[in-house]
Scaffold this active site. Sequence first.
Site, short mmCIF file in Angstrom:
data_model
loop_
_atom_site.label_atom_id
_atom_site.label_comp_id
_atom_site.label_asym_id
_atom_site.label_seq_id
_atom_site.Cartn_x
_atom_site.Cartn_y
_atom_site.Cartn_z
N ASP A 269 -11.77 2.83 -0.03
CA ASP A 269 -11.39 2.89 -1.44
C ASP A 269 -11.58 4.31 -1.94
OD1 ASP A 269 -11.14 0.53 -3.87
OD2 ASP A 269 -11.66 2.58 -4.48
N ILE A 270 -10.62 4.77 -2.75
CA ILE A 270 -10.66 6.15 -3.25
C ILE A 270 -11.76 6.35 -4.29
CG2 ILE A 270 -9.06 5.95 -5.22
CD1 ILE A 270 -7.58 8.42 -4.03
N ASN B 193 -9.61 -9.51 -6.34
CA ASN B 193 -9.25 -9.69 -7.75
C ASN B 193 -7.82 -10.22 -7.81
OD1 ASN B 193 -11.69 -8.62 -8.72
ND2 ASN B 193 -10.94 -6.54 -8.39
N GLU C 178 -5.56 -4.53 -10.23
CA GLU C 178 -4.83 -3.34 -10.72
C GLU C 178 -3.69 -2.92 -9.81
OE1 GLU C 178 -7.80 -0.34 -11.60
OE2 GLU C 178 -7.91 -1.12 -13.65
N VAL C 179 -3.76 -3.27 -8.53
CA VAL C 179 -2.70 -2.87 -7.60
C VAL C 179 -1.98 -4.14 -7.12
CG1 VAL C 179 -2.16 -1.72 -5.42
CG2 VAL C 179 -3.99 -0.82 -6.87
N HIS D 283 -5.19 -7.20 -1.80
CA HIS D 283 -6.24 -6.43 -1.11
C HIS D 283 -7.55 -7.16 -1.24
CE1 HIS D 283 -5.54 -4.87 -5.16
NE2 HIS D 283 -6.85 -4.63 -5.25
N HIS E 240 -11.55 -6.39 -1.07
CA HIS E 240 -12.57 -5.35 -1.06
C HIS E 240 -13.71 -5.79 -0.13
CE1 HIS E 240 -11.25 -3.33 -4.96
NE2 HIS E 240 -10.71 -4.53 -5.11
P1 AMP Z 1 -8.24 -3.99 -7.94
O1 AMP Z 1 -8.82 -3.84 -9.31
O2 AMP Z 1 -8.87 -5.10 -7.16
O3 AMP Z 1 -6.73 -4.05 -7.95
O4 AMP Z 1 -8.66 -2.68 -7.15
C1 AMP Z 1 -7.81 -1.63 -6.83
C2 AMP Z 1 -8.62 -0.65 -6.01
O5 AMP Z 1 -7.74 0.28 -5.40
C3 AMP Z 1 -9.62 0.18 -6.83
O6 AMP Z 1 -10.93 -0.05 -6.31
C4 AMP Z 1 -9.14 1.62 -6.63
O7 AMP Z 1 -10.20 2.54 -6.56
C5 AMP Z 1 -8.37 1.52 -5.33
N1 AMP Z 1 -7.35 2.52 -5.12
C6 AMP Z 1 -6.35 2.85 -5.97
N2 AMP Z 1 -5.57 3.81 -5.44
C7 AMP Z 1 -6.08 4.06 -4.21
C8 AMP Z 1 -5.72 4.96 -3.16
N3 AMP Z 1 -4.67 5.77 -3.25
N4 AMP Z 1 -6.47 4.96 -2.02
C9 AMP Z 1 -7.54 4.14 -1.93
N5 AMP Z 1 -7.93 3.28 -2.88
C10 AMP Z 1 -7.21 3.24 -4.01
#
Ligand code: AMP
Length: 126
Positions: free
Chosen positions: A39-40, A97, A105-106, A110, A112
């Site tokens: 994770d970034i 999530n 958010e993405v 995914h 974690h």
């Molecule tokens: P979520 O709230 O479960 O959708 O988490 C999205 C996660 O993606 C967050 O923990 C971000 O830090 C992570 N994230 C977003 N962009 C990137 C990226 N380019 N590389 C790695 N992790 C990312």
Amino acid sequence: MPIDPSLPYDDNNIFARILRGEIPSRKVYEDEYAFAFHDINPQAPVHLLVIPKGRYVSWDDFSAKASDSEIAGFVRAVGEVARQAGLSEPGYRLLANMGGHGHQEVPHLHVHIFGGRQFRAMIPPA
Ligand code: AMP
């Protein structure tokens, strides 16, 4: 901002672009079904993300539509990534999530993997 999980899969979401190699990631694992990377913005000493290679928006989408082999392959990959990270013996936490209340958010499923320290409250107070 949380995603709207009812929207169709967006091929330009950031994890789709990572899967296509269009933007860099710190990869830790890859097989036929899954891809894993750091994770970034880590929330723990170890914070990894495992994503399926298929086009699934969320846990809801994946659990409803993925094939048995995709589901088995993805679940096995999550376990393998944690083992390879040395987390099996001390333990770790998984989190997926989903949608608005889940604060996803993405819009590509995914999971974690958090590890490297002792965790306490499962969900912080609102
Ligand atoms: P979520 O709230 O479960 O959708 O988490 C999205 C996660 O993606 C967050 O923990 C971000 O830090 C992570 N994230 C977003 N962009 C990137 C990226 N380019 N590389 C790695 N992790 C990312």
